[in-house]
Design an enzyme around this catalytic site. Sequence first.
Site, mmCIF file in Angstrom:
data_model
loop_
_atom_site.group_PDB
_atom_site.id
_atom_site.type_symbol
_atom_site.label_atom_id
_atom_site.label_comp_id
_atom_site.label_asym_id
_atom_site.label_seq_id
_atom_site.Cartn_x
_atom_site.Cartn_y
_atom_site.Cartn_z
ATOM 1 N N ARG A 65 0.838 -1.208 0.000
ATOM 2 C CA ARG A 65 0.000 0.000 0.000
ATOM 3 C C ARG A 65 0.874 1.259 0.000
ATOM 4 O O ARG A 65 0.494 2.297 -0.524
ATOM 5 C CB ARG A 65 -0.969 0.000 1.194
ATOM 6 C CG ARG A 65 -1.835 1.259 1.279
ATOM 7 C CD ARG A 65 -3.147 1.059 2.066
ATOM 8 N NE ARG A 65 -2.972 0.247 3.242
ATOM 9 C CZ ARG A 65 -2.492 0.663 4.416
ATOM 10 N NH1 ARG A 65 -2.161 1.920 4.567
ATOM 11 N NH2 ARG A 65 -2.353 -0.166 5.434
ATOM 12 N N TYR A 118 -14.949 14.470 -16.775
ATOM 13 C CA TYR A 118 -15.300 13.070 -16.614
ATOM 14 C C TYR A 118 -16.364 13.015 -15.516
ATOM 15 O O TYR A 118 -16.259 13.722 -14.503
ATOM 16 C CB TYR A 118 -14.045 12.285 -16.214
ATOM 17 C CG TYR A 118 -14.278 10.811 -16.141
ATOM 18 C CD1 TYR A 118 -14.439 10.058 -17.299
ATOM 19 C CD2 TYR A 118 -14.356 10.165 -14.922
ATOM 20 C CE1 TYR A 118 -14.666 8.701 -17.231
ATOM 21 C CE2 TYR A 118 -14.571 8.798 -14.852
ATOM 22 C CZ TYR A 118 -14.732 8.075 -16.012
ATOM 23 O OH TYR A 118 -14.963 6.737 -15.945
ATOM 24 N N ASP A 190 -6.329 16.782 -15.762
ATOM 25 C CA ASP A 190 -6.587 15.396 -16.146
ATOM 26 C C ASP A 190 -6.172 15.273 -17.610
ATOM 27 O O ASP A 190 -6.801 15.841 -18.497
ATOM 28 C CB ASP A 190 -8.075 15.071 -15.946
ATOM 29 C CG ASP A 190 -8.404 13.608 -16.250
ATOM 30 O OD1 ASP A 190 -7.671 12.980 -17.036
ATOM 31 O OD2 ASP A 190 -9.418 13.117 -15.715
ATOM 32 N N LYS A 215 -6.641 3.796 -19.608
ATOM 33 C CA LYS A 215 -6.874 4.134 -21.000
ATOM 34 C C LYS A 215 -5.601 3.899 -21.827
ATOM 35 O O LYS A 215 -5.216 2.769 -21.992
ATOM 36 C CB LYS A 215 -7.399 5.574 -21.088
ATOM 37 C CG LYS A 215 -8.521 5.889 -20.048
ATOM 38 C CD LYS A 215 -9.798 5.120 -20.277
ATOM 39 C CE LYS A 215 -10.770 5.165 -19.099
ATOM 40 N NZ LYS A 215 -11.108 6.479 -18.576
HETATM 41 C C1 PLP Z 1 -11.668 6.979 -17.388
HETATM 42 C C2 PLP Z 1 -11.399 8.357 -16.946
HETATM 43 C C3 PLP Z 1 -11.250 8.678 -15.585
HETATM 44 C C4 PLP Z 1 -11.436 7.643 -14.517
HETATM 45 O O1 PLP Z 1 -10.459 6.665 -14.548
HETATM 46 P P1 PLP Z 1 -10.698 5.172 -14.000
HETATM 47 O O2 PLP Z 1 -9.401 4.524 -14.306
HETATM 48 O O3 PLP Z 1 -11.875 4.619 -14.752
HETATM 49 O O4 PLP Z 1 -10.986 5.312 -12.547
HETATM 50 C C5 PLP Z 1 -10.951 9.974 -15.256
HETATM 51 N N1 PLP Z 1 -10.820 10.932 -16.175
HETATM 52 C C6 PLP Z 1 -10.969 10.672 -17.486
HETATM 53 C C7 PLP Z 1 -10.828 11.786 -18.458
HETATM 54 C C8 PLP Z 1 -11.261 9.387 -17.920
HETATM 55 O O5 PLP Z 1 -11.416 9.134 -19.218
#
Ligand code: PLP
Length: 403
Positions: A65, A118, A190, A215
């Site tokens: 962790r 998001y 982000d 992603k």
């Molecule tokens: C998918 C996504 C998230 C969240 O990520 P997870 O890995 O699904 O928790 C946050 N911001 C954007 C722009 C995303 O496409």
Amino acid sequence: MRVMDTPDEDPAPHPDTVLLHGDRALHDDAALVPPITYSATFLARDEADFGDMAARPRHPRFYTRYGNPLHARVARIVARLEGTTDALVMGSGMGAISTTALALLEAGDHVIAQSRHYMSTSKLVEELLPRFGVTATVVEQTDPAAFEAAIRPETRLIIVETPANPTLVVTDLAGIAAIARPRGILTIADNTFASPLNQQPHRHGIDIVVHSATKYLGGHHDLMAGIVCCDAALAERIWATHVTLGSVLSPMDAWLLLRGLRTLSLRVERINRNALALAGFLEAHPSVARVHYPGLPSHPQHALAQRQMSGYGAVIAVEIDGGHAETSRFVSALRLSSQAVSLGGVDSLAVHTAAMWAGTMNAAQMARAGIPVNMVRMSVGVEHIDDLKADVDRALRDAMRSP
Ligand SMILES: *Cc1c(COP(=O)(O)O)cnc(C)c1O
């Protein structure tokens, strides 16, 4: 031999090379490919070593962790791509975003965020943080002046995301940094939709860069992970909260993520090329009303996208020349793009945008958010472009034929 936080001595190589060798200083045995360090806890050599393991923040071999050798490798590579000194690896993108926000905010603080984020980030800002006494103002992201106008004496954080769902609107990263930095307001970007190869927000003055590594970074739709890239002092603050909140990436998923990273530049190069070509093909198609893609000259912020991005990524929002029924038929008729959420992986995906948000927004809210019923969000993969074009062309013709 244990090599932990050995400073990088090699000259700065290209991102393509960093992906293969950026974690080389962390190699600690004879295997070319690192073992999956499937251990929750780690051995100390002696009492002094144990004392160091327990006391040193972000020690990669104490308790998983707190950190893990595979987390350290992934963090090293992605930090170097983003141009930050440090990075923290977490169990999901939302784990990374919410841990970062909770680490930096306290009751009485104020946050500025975008009207389009998001969805779970919007919920964090507009629903969860207010429960802990943090207020938020959401502003139109295409207008830096709107961020500036929302600043209050208690504003601590500005959260941006670019390009953003669903219409791939772009936020001016340097413009936001110029507003926030002189006032001592921290900024988070982000960077998921761009990938660290197409855009590096820290180089535009943003303090903290977060990714859903689910992603592009993982790239194969098989793992969930998140990353926070920032300087060492911020990393230490965020890590302390991370240890409390516990959004931990499993060693197996960290290993898959590291494996995915090795081919990131190949994948992103192909994805950029495919998506730009498919966006142009769709825009010229008689059954398409409109295409939203930051790489197209028709995108209202194409010039800004060109300034801060070197490629435009996988996601295209296409409005077909029809209503709800034709749009549903189009998505169902696609053979190469699977109907599934997520983006940035090797397989092409497509979703009927209105259906994706149907559970959380009514028709009026969708209209306000710029989600028409005829919109399809596609994430273009690494298939051959001719096959992708043929597939959308055939699916559009099928969709337009009356049922
Ligand atoms: C998918 C996504 C998230 C969240 O990520 P997870 O890995 O699904 O928790 C946050 N911001 C954007 C722009 C995303 O496409």
